[in-house]
Design an enzyme around this catalytic site. Structure first.
Site, PDB file in Angstrom:
ATOM      1  N   LYS A 119      42.483 114.105  13.250  1.00 48.84           N
ATOM      2  CA  LYS A 119      41.459 113.296  13.930  1.00 48.84           C
ATOM      3  C   LYS A 119      40.306 113.094  12.938  1.00 48.84           C
ATOM      4  CE  LYS A 119      38.913 112.742  18.229  1.00 48.84           C
ATOM      5  NZ  LYS A 119      37.587 112.436  17.591  1.00 48.84           N
ATOM      6  N   GLU A 174      40.327 104.239  11.625  1.00 52.93           N
ATOM      7  CA  GLU A 174      39.007 104.866  11.487  1.00 52.93           C
ATOM      8  C   GLU A 174      38.448 104.555  10.103  1.00 52.93           C
ATOM      9  OE1 GLU A 174      38.679 106.484  14.327  1.00 52.93           O
ATOM     10  OE2 GLU A 174      36.744 107.461  14.082  1.00 52.93           O
TER      11      GLU A 174
HETATM   12  N1  1X7 Z   1      45.329 109.623  14.241  1.00 55.12           N
HETATM   13  C1  1X7 Z   1      44.678 109.092  15.271  1.00 55.12           C
HETATM   14  O1  1X7 Z   1      45.231 108.526  16.192  1.00 55.12           O
HETATM   15  C2  1X7 Z   1      43.191 109.185  15.278  1.00 55.12           C
HETATM   16  C3  1X7 Z   1      42.533 109.753  14.204  1.00 55.12           C
HETATM   17  N2  1X7 Z   1      41.184 109.848  14.171  1.00 55.12           N
HETATM   18  C4  1X7 Z   1      40.438 109.391  15.188  1.00 55.12           C
HETATM   19  N3  1X7 Z   1      39.080 109.538  15.102  1.00 55.12           N
HETATM   20  C5  1X7 Z   1      41.043 108.784  16.310  1.00 55.12           C
HETATM   21  C6  1X7 Z   1      40.405 108.221  17.452  1.00 55.12           C
HETATM   22  C7  1X7 Z   1      41.306 107.706  18.316  1.00 55.12           C
HETATM   23 BR1  1X7 Z   1      40.856 106.821  19.923  1.00 55.12          BR
HETATM   24  S1  1X7 Z   1      42.905 107.890  17.792  1.00 55.12           S
HETATM   25  C8  1X7 Z   1      42.416 108.690  16.341  1.00 55.12           C
END
Ligand code: 1X7
Length: 323
Positions: A119, A174
Site C-alpha cells: 500500500k 498512486e
Molecule cells: N496496490 C494497491 O492496490 C494500492 C496501493 N497503494 C494504495 N495507496 C492504494 C489505494 C487504493 Br484505493 S488501492 C492501493
C-alpha cells in the site's frame, strides 16, 4: 477607548494578521494548508470586522488591504469519474484480516486466491489513455469529482505519455515522492525559510497539484499503477496478477512486490516479510492491500458506496517518530 483596551485590540489584530499570513503561505507555497478554508475565512472575517471598527489600527500591509486577501488560488479544472475512484476498507490486525477473508470466501464454493500488494503512501491518480496516448490525468478528489492534473503528470518521467500498444484504457494507481527526494526538498525549503512538508504524501500532493507545472517537474515524483477500469474487457485479463503483468507490458510502472497467496498463514508470512523490507524501500508504504485475485469475483462481490468488497487494506501500526 481606554489605552489598555486599545492595546488589547492592537494585540488581537496583530495575532490575526500573523495567523492569516502563515495559513496563506502554507496554501500558496505548500498547497498543504494546515486548516480548512472555512477556518481561514472565519478568521479573515473576524479581522475585517476589527478593521472596520478600528481602521486606525490596521497597517498598510494588512491582509485586508491586499487585493483578494482571501485564498483565491484558481482551482484546477474539475474531472468527473464515471467509474468512481473508491478508497479501501481498513483492518489493523491479522485476526480482523482473517475475519475478512472468511466473510469473503463465504460467498464462493471454490477456494479463492488473493493478490497481495504494497500500500503505497502517496495520492491516487487516474490516467486515461486513448489509442495509447495519455489524454488526461486526474486526482481522486471526492471519488466522483477530481482535479485535472494532466499537464503536471506529463512532467513525471515515470509515467509514459505513450503506451506500448495503441489501446484505450483508464488505469489507476498512486503517485508518490521517493523518500530521498522528500528529505532533499525539505532541506531546500528549510534553507529558503519556507514551510516544510509534514510527510511524503503531502509533499507529493503539494507538488502534483501545482498550477506551475515547472514546479512539478522539479519535484521528482514517481508512480505505481495497479488497476484498470473494466480490465477484463479493456486488457483481456482475468486475474489481478495478470493485470499487473499486462500493465508492465504496456510500459507502465508497477510495484514488483506482489504475490498470489491462498491462506491467512501465507498472507501473514508475506506481511511479516514486507515489514522487514519496509525500511529498505525507496518509497513509503503504510500497509498491505489484499485483493481477490479473480476479477470476475470482483463483479460478483461489488462495492459499497465508498469501498470495494473484493479488497482490504491491512494497515501497519504508525511508525515510531524518529527520536
Ligand atoms: N496496490 C494497491 O492496490 C494500492 C496501493 N497503494 C494504495 N495507496 C492504494 C489505494 C487504493 Br484505493 S488501492 C492501493
Amino acid at each position: 477607548m481606554a489605552d489598555s483596551n486599545m492595546e488589547k485590540v492592537q494585540a488581537k489584530i496583530a495575532q490575526l494578521e500573523q495567523q492569516l499570513k502563515t495559513w496563506a503561505r502554507e496554501y500558496y507555497e505548500n498547497d498543504a494548508p494546515s486548516v480548512e478554508d472555512a477556518v481561514y475565512d472565519q478568521t479573515y472575517a473576524e479581522l475585517t470586522q476589527l478593521a472596520a471598527t478600528y481602521p486606525e489600527l490596521i497597517g498598510a500591509d494588512s491582509v485586508t488591504k491586499q487585493v483578494g486577501g482571501k485564498l483565491l488560488k484558481p482551482d484546477l479544472p474539475e474531472v468527473e469519474h464515471p467509474v468512481p475512484m473508491l478508497s479501501l476498507g481498513d483492518v489493523f490486525s491479522i485476526e480482523a484480516l482473517a475475519d475478512w477473508l472468511k466473510q469473503t470466501q463465504a460467498n464462493f464454493d471454490e477456494q479463492l486466491a488473493y493478490n497481495a500488494e504494497l500500500k503505497i503512501d502517496g495520492l491516487a491518480i487516474s490516467l486515461e489513455y486513448e489509442a495509447g496516448q495519455l489524454k488526461r490525468a486526474s486526482t481522486r478528489g471526492d471519488g466522483r469529482t477530481g482535479e485535472d492534473v494532466t499537464a503536471n503528470v506529463r512532467e513525471i518521467k515515470a509515467i509514459p505519455r505513450q503506451l506500448n500498444e495503441a489501446i484505450d484504457v483508464e488505469v489507476r494507481g498512486e503517485i508518490y515522492m521517493p523518500k530521498a527526494s522528500f528529505v532533499k526538498l525539505n532541506e531546500q525549503r528549510e534553507k529558503e525559510g519556507l514551510t516544510t512538508f509534514a510527510n511524503p504524501r503531502n509533499a507529493a500532493a503539494g507538488s502534483l497539484r501545482q498550477l506551475d507545472v515547472k514546479i512539478t517537474k522539479e519535484r521528482q515524483l514517481a508512480a505505481f499503477l495497479y488497476h484498470a477500469v473494466d480490465a477484463e474487457r479493456t486488457l483481456g485479463v482475468e486475474t489481478q496478477a495478470d493485470l499487473l503483468q499486462r500493465l508492465t507490458a504496456l510500459g507502465l510502472p508497477t510495484n514488483p512486490s506482489n504475490a498470489v497467496l491462498q491462506t491467512i498463514d501465507e498472507i501473514q508470512a508475506y506481511i511479516s516479510e514486507q515489514v522487514v523490507q519496509r525500511e529498505q524501500l525507496t518509497y513509503g508504504i503504510d500497509g498491505i492491500v489484499i485483493k481477490v485475485n479473480d476479477l470476475a469475483a470482483h463483479d460478483e462481490l461489488g462495492n459499497t458506496v465508498k469501498v470495494p468488497r473484493w479488497a482490504i487494506a491491512y494497515k501497519f501500526p504508525p511508525e515510531e517518530a524518529e527520536t
